[in-house]
Design a protein around this motif. Structure first.
Motif, PDB file in Angstrom:
ATOM      1  N   PRO A  51       0.827  -1.203   0.000  1.00 44.47           N
ATOM      2  CA  PRO A  51       0.000   0.000   0.000  1.00 44.47           C
ATOM      3  C   PRO A  51       0.865   1.257   0.000  1.00 44.47           C
ATOM      4  CG  PRO A  51      -0.021  -1.026   2.167  1.00 44.47           C
ATOM      5  CD  PRO A  51       0.805  -1.909   1.285  1.00 44.47           C
ATOM      6  N   ASN A  52       0.237   2.384  -0.132  1.00 49.82           N
ATOM      7  CA  ASN A  52       0.972   3.653  -0.069  1.00 49.82           C
ATOM      8  C   ASN A  52       1.743   3.732   1.246  1.00 49.82           C
ATOM      9  OD1 ASN A  52      -0.276   4.375  -2.464  1.00 49.82           O
ATOM     10  ND2 ASN A  52      -2.008   5.289  -1.387  1.00 49.82           N
ATOM     11  N   GLY A  53       2.972   4.223   1.154  1.00 51.48           N
ATOM     12  CA  GLY A  53       3.757   4.405   2.376  1.00 51.48           C
ATOM     13  C   GLY A  53       4.384   3.133   2.911  1.00 51.48           C
ATOM     14  N   SER A  54       4.389   2.052   2.128  1.00 49.42           N
ATOM     15  CA  SER A  54       4.960   0.798   2.639  1.00 49.42           C
ATOM     16  C   SER A  54       6.462   0.701   2.386  1.00 49.42           C
ATOM     17  CB  SER A  54       4.252  -0.395   2.003  1.00 49.42           C
ATOM     18  OG  SER A  54       4.342  -0.317   0.603  1.00 49.42           O
ATOM     19  N   GLY A  55       7.007   1.638   1.604  1.00 50.80           N
ATOM     20  CA  GLY A  55       8.450   1.647   1.378  1.00 50.80           C
ATOM     21  C   GLY A  55       8.882   1.293  -0.041  1.00 50.80           C
ATOM     22  N   LYS A  56       7.907   1.095  -0.938  1.00 49.81           N
ATOM     23  CA  LYS A  56       8.242   0.701  -2.316  1.00 49.81           C
ATOM     24  C   LYS A  56       9.168   1.716  -2.988  1.00 49.81           C
ATOM     25  CE  LYS A  56       4.060   0.591  -4.077  1.00 49.81           C
ATOM     26  NZ  LYS A  56       2.894   0.827  -3.257  1.00 49.81           N
ATOM     27  N   SER A  57       8.751   2.973  -2.960  1.00 49.48           N
ATOM     28  CA  SER A  57       9.536   3.995  -3.670  1.00 49.48           C
ATOM     29  C   SER A  57      10.896   4.213  -3.022  1.00 49.48           C
ATOM     30  CB  SER A  57       8.765   5.310  -3.730  1.00 49.48           C
ATOM     31  OG  SER A  57       7.661   5.149  -4.585  1.00 49.48           O
ATOM     32  N   THR A  58      10.942   4.131  -1.704  1.00 48.97           N
ATOM     33  CA  THR A  58      12.229   4.284  -1.010  1.00 48.97           C
ATOM     34  C   THR A  58      13.188   3.174  -1.449  1.00 48.97           C
ATOM     35  OG1 THR A  58      11.061   5.205   0.884  1.00 48.97           O
ATOM     36  CG2 THR A  58      13.309   4.466   1.268  1.00 48.97           C
ATOM     37  N   LEU A  59      12.684   1.957  -1.489  1.00 46.76           N
ATOM     38  CA  LEU A  59      13.532   0.834  -1.903  1.00 46.76           C
ATOM     39  C   LEU A  59      14.017   1.040  -3.340  1.00 46.76           C
ATOM     40  CD1 LEU A  59      14.754  -1.931  -1.360  1.00 46.76           C
ATOM     41  CD2 LEU A  59      12.578  -2.978  -2.010  1.00 46.76           C
ATOM     42  N   ILE A  60      13.102   1.448  -4.206  1.00 50.20           N
ATOM     43  CA  ILE A  60      13.458   1.669  -5.613  1.00 50.20           C
ATOM     44  C   ILE A  60      14.516   2.763  -5.741  1.00 50.20           C
ATOM     45  CG2 ILE A  60      12.528   2.681  -7.747  1.00 50.20           C
ATOM     46  CD1 ILE A  60      10.077   0.913  -7.398  1.00 50.20           C
ATOM     47  N   LYS A  61      14.351   3.825  -4.966  1.00 55.47           N
ATOM     48  CA  LYS A  61      15.327   4.920  -5.042  1.00 55.47           C
ATOM     49  C   LYS A  61      16.698   4.479  -4.554  1.00 55.47           C
ATOM     50  CE  LYS A  61      12.073   8.700  -4.992  1.00 55.47           C
ATOM     51  NZ  LYS A  61      11.108   9.314  -4.076  1.00 55.47           N
ATOM     52  N   ILE A  62      16.736   3.662  -3.520  1.00 51.03           N
ATOM     53  CA  ILE A  62      18.033   3.191  -3.025  1.00 51.03           C
ATOM     54  C   ILE A  62      18.705   2.294  -4.067  1.00 51.03           C
ATOM     55  CG2 ILE A  62      19.164   1.751  -1.280  1.00 51.03           C
ATOM     56  CD1 ILE A  62      17.159   2.869   0.756  1.00 51.03           C
ATOM     57  N   ILE A  63      17.930   1.409  -4.677  1.00 51.59           N
ATOM     58  CA  ILE A  63      18.500   0.523  -5.708  1.00 51.59           C
ATOM     59  C   ILE A  63      19.053   1.351  -6.871  1.00 51.59           C
ATOM     60  CG2 ILE A  63      17.963  -1.267  -7.417  1.00 51.59           C
ATOM     61  CD1 ILE A  63      15.925  -2.398  -5.400  1.00 51.59           C
ATOM     62  N   ASN A  64      18.371   2.457  -7.174  1.00 50.92           N
ATOM     63  CA  ASN A  64      18.808   3.323  -8.267  1.00 50.92           C
ATOM     64  C   ASN A  64      19.938   4.274  -7.895  1.00 50.92           C
ATOM     65  OD1 ASN A  64      17.369   3.047 -10.867  1.00 50.92           O
ATOM     66  ND2 ASN A  64      15.579   3.151  -9.547  1.00 50.92           N
ATOM     67  N   GLY A  65      20.332   4.238  -6.648  1.00 52.64           N
ATOM     68  CA  GLY A  65      21.400   5.136  -6.207  1.00 52.64           C
ATOM     69  C   GLY A  65      20.954   6.571  -6.043  1.00 52.64           C
ATOM     70  N   LEU A  66      19.660   6.795  -5.895  1.00 55.74           N
ATOM     71  CA  LEU A  66      19.145   8.157  -5.738  1.00 55.74           C
ATOM     72  C   LEU A  66      18.986   8.520  -4.259  1.00 55.74           C
ATOM     73  CD1 LEU A  66      16.384   7.994  -8.488  1.00 55.74           C
ATOM     74  CD2 LEU A  66      18.639   9.044  -8.677  1.00 55.74           C
ATOM     75  N   MET A  67      19.228   7.547  -3.406  1.00 56.13           N
ATOM     76  CA  MET A  67      19.059   7.764  -1.975  1.00 56.13           C
ATOM     77  C   MET A  67      20.018   6.800  -1.275  1.00 56.13           C
ATOM     78  SD  MET A  67      15.381   7.413  -0.141  1.00 56.13           S
ATOM     79  CE  MET A  67      14.450   8.807  -0.711  1.00 56.13           C
TER      80      MET A  67
END
Lengths: 232, 123
Positions: free
Chosen positions: A38-54
């Motif tokens: 669901p929203n806020g579960s960490g999907k985008s954060t994980l994706i950003k870390i894998i992409n080196g954006l975070m």
């Protein structure tokens, strides 16, 4: 054999908020994987870390045995949730732009897909509908010969016919050396094309299994299971 | 059109059944070449690895075979195709008889109902 994505004890905090907690992933090549939650579960954060954006707060992630950086960007083709393309550009100019940026961009492949969807090379992004823009972006991203495709909500805003085309594009571009990781909450539309699903909840992996394993064990679709797990 | 698949059963099993059906019904004939995995997966709108697994299972069952360079073919053994056809038919009949039993018909009664329906149709 080495994994395409491997993470160990990956954690991310925003102030007091734990966005990701102890994520340990092993993802192989040749897979189509759904990142669900669901929203806020960490999907985008994980994706950003894998992409080196975070950067993670703790732990580490490796893409093809390398930490996220210049080298891994060459092998990851990323479709962000929001557009980053210039609105005033024509499709033709976008193709030039991608060709300049990425050695692995296959212009002919993009042109074929654009033709299939009747998108003209002289069309301007600005004059397109939201759905058409999303299609153009997905075509650009899928026209690279990448090792890892990361698609953040690729089917959110498009109509069912376009969704069907997008899913076929993903299947049609499948190759055994590349993995597609796609995040979505429209599970019923995509579960047939997935090998595995990863359910995130409160920044943790709730479970990681193959679609058929879930159907066999639970006697229900991934979509039904998702609704039960995340019932509000 | 994507293949119609149930949401609550493994996709792989359903792909095996569907292709089996395509073979016994003669959509693919004995000795026919079948499309490559990716094409079948795209048509069905399913994961290519799942399709690959289903085709491997059909090979294990002997309904398909691979020729290393030229692709995948339907067996030329028509007897075997007939055997699978009969197995599928008897499975359907068992399910049907079970449903009829729940409605209160025994096998003899079911048969006479079928005969009657057939007679009506012929008139």
């Amino acid at each position: 054999m080495s994994y395409l994505i491997e993470s160990n004890h990956l954690c991310k905090k925003f102030g007091n908020k734990q966005a990701l907690a102890d994520i340990n992933l092993r993802i192989e090549r040749g897979r189509i994987i759904g990142l669900l939650g669901p929203n806020g579960s960490g999907k985008s954060t994980l994706i950003k870390i894998i992409n080196g954006l975070m950067m993670p707060t703790e732990g580490e992630v490796f893409i093809d045995e390398k930490k996220p950086g210049v080298e891994t960007k060459k092998i990851i083709s990323y479709l962000p949730e929001r557009t980053y393309l210039n609105e005033w550009m024509k499709v033709k100019e976008l193709l030039d732009y991608f060709e300049d940026f990425y050695e692995d961009f296959r212009r002919e492949r993009a042109i074929t897909m654009l033709e299939n969807l009747n998108i003209g090379l002289d069309d301007k992004l600005k004059t397109m509908s939201k759905g058409t823009k999303e299609k153009v972006q997905l075509i650009l991203v899928m026209s690279r010969d990448a090792d890892l495709y990361i698609l953040d909500e690729p089917i959110g805003g498009v109509d069912p016919a376009a969704r069907d085309y997008i899913l076929r594009t993903i299947i049609g571009n499948y190759n055994e050396n590349a993995t597609v990781l796609l995040s979505t909450h429209l599970i019923s539309d995509i579960e047939n094309i997935l090998d595995e699903v990863i359910f995130l909840q409160y920044g943790q992996i709730r479970f990681h299994a193959s679609v058929d394993e879930i159907r066999m064990k639970e006697g229900k679709s991934v979509d039904q299971l998702f609704r039960e797990v995340y019932r509000c | 059109m994507a293949w119609t698949l149930d949401a609550d059963r493994p996709i792989y099993t359903q792909l095996v059944e569907k292709i089996q059906m395509d073979i016994v019904s003669g959509f693919y004939k004995a000795g026919d070449k079948i499309p490559p995995v990716r094409e079948l997966a795209t048509e069905a709108a399913v994961n290519p690895n799942t399709m690959q697994k289903a085709l491997a299972e059909l090979e294990r069952l002997g309904l398909l075979y691979t020729q290393r360079t030229s692709g995948r073919f339907v067996t030329e053994d028509e007897e075997m195709i007939n055997k699978v056809k009969e197995e599928m038919a008897s499975k359907h009949i068992k399910v049907f008889l079970e449903n009829m039993k729940q409605l209160g018909y025994d096998v003899e009664e079911t048969i006479s109902v079928i005969k009657e329906l057939k007679r009506e149709e012929e008139e």
